[in-house]
Write a protein that holds these residues in place. Structure first.
Motif, mmCIF file in Angstrom:
data_model
loop_
_atom_site.group_PDB
_atom_site.id
_atom_site.type_symbol
_atom_site.label_atom_id
_atom_site.label_comp_id
_atom_site.label_asym_id
_atom_site.label_seq_id
_atom_site.Cartn_x
_atom_site.Cartn_y
_atom_site.Cartn_z
ATOM 1 N N VAL A 147 3.150 7.424 -4.494
ATOM 2 C CA VAL A 147 2.569 7.259 -5.828
ATOM 3 C C VAL A 147 3.148 8.306 -6.771
ATOM 4 N N ALA A 148 3.212 9.541 -6.289
ATOM 5 C CA ALA A 148 3.724 10.628 -7.129
ATOM 6 C C ALA A 148 5.181 10.380 -7.517
ATOM 7 N N LEU A 207 0.858 -1.176 0.000
ATOM 8 C CA LEU A 207 0.000 0.000 0.000
ATOM 9 C C LEU A 207 0.897 1.230 0.000
ATOM 10 N N LEU A 208 0.659 2.124 -0.944
ATOM 11 C CA LEU A 208 1.466 3.335 -1.055
ATOM 12 C C LEU A 208 0.626 4.545 -0.669
ATOM 13 N N ASP A 209 1.277 5.567 -0.109
ATOM 14 C CA ASP A 209 0.545 6.816 0.110
ATOM 15 C C ASP A 209 0.741 7.731 -1.106
ATOM 16 N N ALA A 210 0.078 8.883 -1.067
ATOM 17 C CA ALA A 210 0.046 9.753 -2.250
ATOM 18 C C ALA A 210 1.450 10.194 -2.671
ATOM 19 N N CYS A 243 -1.152 13.943 -9.345
ATOM 20 C CA CYS A 243 -1.367 13.663 -7.923
ATOM 21 C C CYS A 243 -1.611 14.945 -7.138
ATOM 22 N N SER A 244 -1.918 16.026 -7.821
ATOM 23 C CA SER A 244 -2.130 17.287 -7.115
ATOM 24 C C SER A 244 -3.456 17.250 -6.358
ATOM 25 N N LYS A 245 -3.583 18.214 -5.462
ATOM 26 C CA LYS A 245 -4.799 18.273 -4.649
ATOM 27 C C LYS A 245 -5.948 18.942 -5.412
ATOM 28 N N ILE A 292 -5.802 11.855 -5.638
ATOM 29 C CA ILE A 292 -5.278 10.519 -5.367
ATOM 30 C C ILE A 292 -4.726 10.475 -3.950
ATOM 31 N N MET A 293 -5.241 9.546 -3.151
ATOM 32 C CA MET A 293 -4.820 9.448 -1.750
ATOM 33 C C MET A 293 -3.764 8.377 -1.556
#
Lengths: 108, 416
Positions: free
Chosen positions: B153-154, B147-150, B162-164, B170-171
């Motif tokens: 992933v970026a 499991l990766l965090d944002a 992956c911007s807000k 993307i979380m």
């Protein structure tokens, strides 16, 4: 792209306004509690899934939001008719076969 | 069978590559076979191969109405993964994954299996929770997963937005690094060539028009080339399974839908993994040729016409552009549809049927390609013994009567 005639609105509209709900004319068992597992499973899950004439349930979800039925060919995707819930289809597998036979000059 | 090798390639270069052996024969049907497989796609050919190779049943025919691997095997987006939530399906797909890992050597045919990693993006808190649960379940079943965090992933997928500021930020993501892609046609051709070499008859242009029964037991198939006898018959016809069941006299809990895919013009390498999103609803990878291979959900209505509607294509591309704004000006080259047989619980049916000696392997829905070797192997075991393989048992048709469903809908990174 399917263009579908909504029998409630009386208009032909684009497929995007509609949502398909699968096989039509499935009758809910009168007494579910008395159904065997086979009968209940058949009712919930098993479908005709024909390659040819299909009577199916649609909802005009982006329009009048009412349900109706359609008779459609699942290979050519041609829609023969749409009709309101409670009505009977005028085009069926048997009627299409008969029309085809008479067109070819075959008499029963 | 002439074995393929680097030396062979070199040798054939001297004769301008004009003397390669035909990959398979074009035999005349025998009167009776031990096993008849209906459907010459990946799953059917794999079944025939494992019957002959592993289970010693060599008197086998594969009956195909068109050409080998011309249906969904030629139409899928070639993604291979095994990160399913429930034990039954995780074991089945992991069985397939293990066979994928040695497949090119086993078949002496390069299926171009590339374990480049499969990402399943999470866009909501619920996605994150579900994914954490799935990764944990996968690990307990011996399936790799992270499991990766944002931020991770970026880092790993820099061209992903992956911007807000996006509509569905993307979380995080799960990743199965052993997942990837394989060359779909090569899978069918590799199995066909290897099965043919073991004596399996591949009967193309042979359409099954009915099943012949004696005292209720199936004894063969009627085809446009006449009757072909078979002691056991296995039907592996994907989207046409409902039609086959009708010919055999029963119904299946399946509905056939068009599933569309499309590829772009070939561009330079940009996507080095497989990226899927359930919430935004699209998936993408890049083939070795350079074209972006894109897919999403099924058309909602029943169909057998191997084509779908434009709104579905638009929806698919909206999702891709939402996630990858960098691709917004890439032109799409080709688009097509295949017919998938979807089951109510998004799991296959590998089962005996109400007709003795007639077996069905169907209901793989939108995700059958990844299971090709495993599906073929367990179905071959079942056909050889007449009893379902332990991995196939939970996928019996009667689960829709007993209620023992394997509910992978939404649970298993299934992007319907």
């Amino acid at each position: 792209m399917l263009n579908i005639f909504c029998p409630h609105c009386g208009e032909t509209r684009s497929e995007e306004e509609f949502h398909a709900h699968g096989q039509a004319h499935i009758v809910r068992p009168e007494n579910p509690a008395e159904c065997s597992d086979e009968e209940w499973g058949d009712y919930i899950f098993f479908r005709d899934n024909p390659r040819g004439i299909h009577h199916e349930l649609w909802v005009h979800s982006g329009g009048c939001r009412k349900f109706f039925n359609a008779t459609r060919h699942t290979v050519t995707y041609e829609i023969y008719e749409t009709y309101k819930i409670g009505e009977k289809p005028s085009v069926t597998e048997a009627s299409v076969a008969a029309a085809k036979a008479s067109a070819q000059g075959v008499t029963a | 069978m002439q074995r393929y090798s680097g030396f062979g390639l070199f040798k054939h270069a001297f004769s301008h590559h004009e003397n390669w052996q035909r990959m398979w024969r074009n035999p005349t049907p025998k009167p009776v076979y031990d096993v008849i497989i209906v459907g010459g796609g990946g799953h059917g050919l794999a079944t025939a191969y494992y019957l002959a190779k592993v289970f010693g049943v060599k008197n086998v025919a594969v009956v195909e109405k068109g050409w080998l691997g011309g249906g969904n095997t030629a139409r899928n987006t070639t993604i291979v993964r095994s990160n399913y939530l429930w034990d039954e399906s995780a074991q089945l797909y992991e069985h397939a994954m293990k066979l994928w890992e040695g497949l090119s050597q086993d078949l002496n045919y390069n299926v171009m299996f590339s374990q480049r990693g499969v990402y399943n993006l999470c866009h909501t808190l619920q996605d994150m929770r579900d994914s954490e649960r799935r990764v944990s379940a996968n690990r307990l079943n011996g399936v790799d997963g992270e499991l990766l965090d944002a931020r991770q992933v970026a880092e790993e997928i820099p061209y992903l937005d992956c911007s807000k500021n996006t509509r569905y930020p993307i979380m995080g993501s799960t990743v199965q690094r052993r997942g990837g892609v394989a060359r779909h046609d090569a899978v069918a051709w590799g199995y066909a060539r290897a099965a043919d070499a073991l004596g399996v008859d591949l009967l193309q242009q042979t359409e099954v028009t009915g099943f012949r029964k004696e005292n209720g037991v199936v004894i063969g198939v009627e085809t446009n080339r006449g009757f072909i006898g078979g002691k056991r018959v296995g039907v592996v016809t994907a989207g046409n399974s409902g039609h086959m069941a009708k010919l055999a006299g029963f119904r299946l809990p399946l509905e056939s839908h068009p599933l569309q895919a499309l590829v772009s013009e070939p561009i330079k390498p940009v996507i080095d993994s497989v990226i899927m999103s359930n919430a935004v609803h699209g998936y993408i990878s890049q083939s070795d040729k350079g074209d972006l291979v894109i897919g999403a959900g099924i058309d909602g209505w029943n169909g057998y016409g191997q084509r779908g509607s434009y709104p579905t294509i638009e929806h698919t591309l909206q999702a891709i552009v939402e996630m990858f704004p960098v691709l917004s000006r890439v032109r799409m080259n080709r688009q097509w549809g295949g017919i998938v047989d979807t089951s109510p619980d998004a799991c296959p049916i590998i089962s005996k049927t109400p007709v003795p000696n007639l077996f069905f392997n169907c209901g793989w829905g939108t995700g059958g390609f990844k299971a090709t070797p495993g599906s073929g192997h367990v179905f071959a075991a079942s056909l050889a013994k007449g009893e379902m393989h332990p991995l196939a048992k939970p996928f019996a048709m009667d689960r829709f009567h007993t209620g023992a469903l394997i509910d992978e809908h939404g649970a298993a990174a299934v992007a319907h």
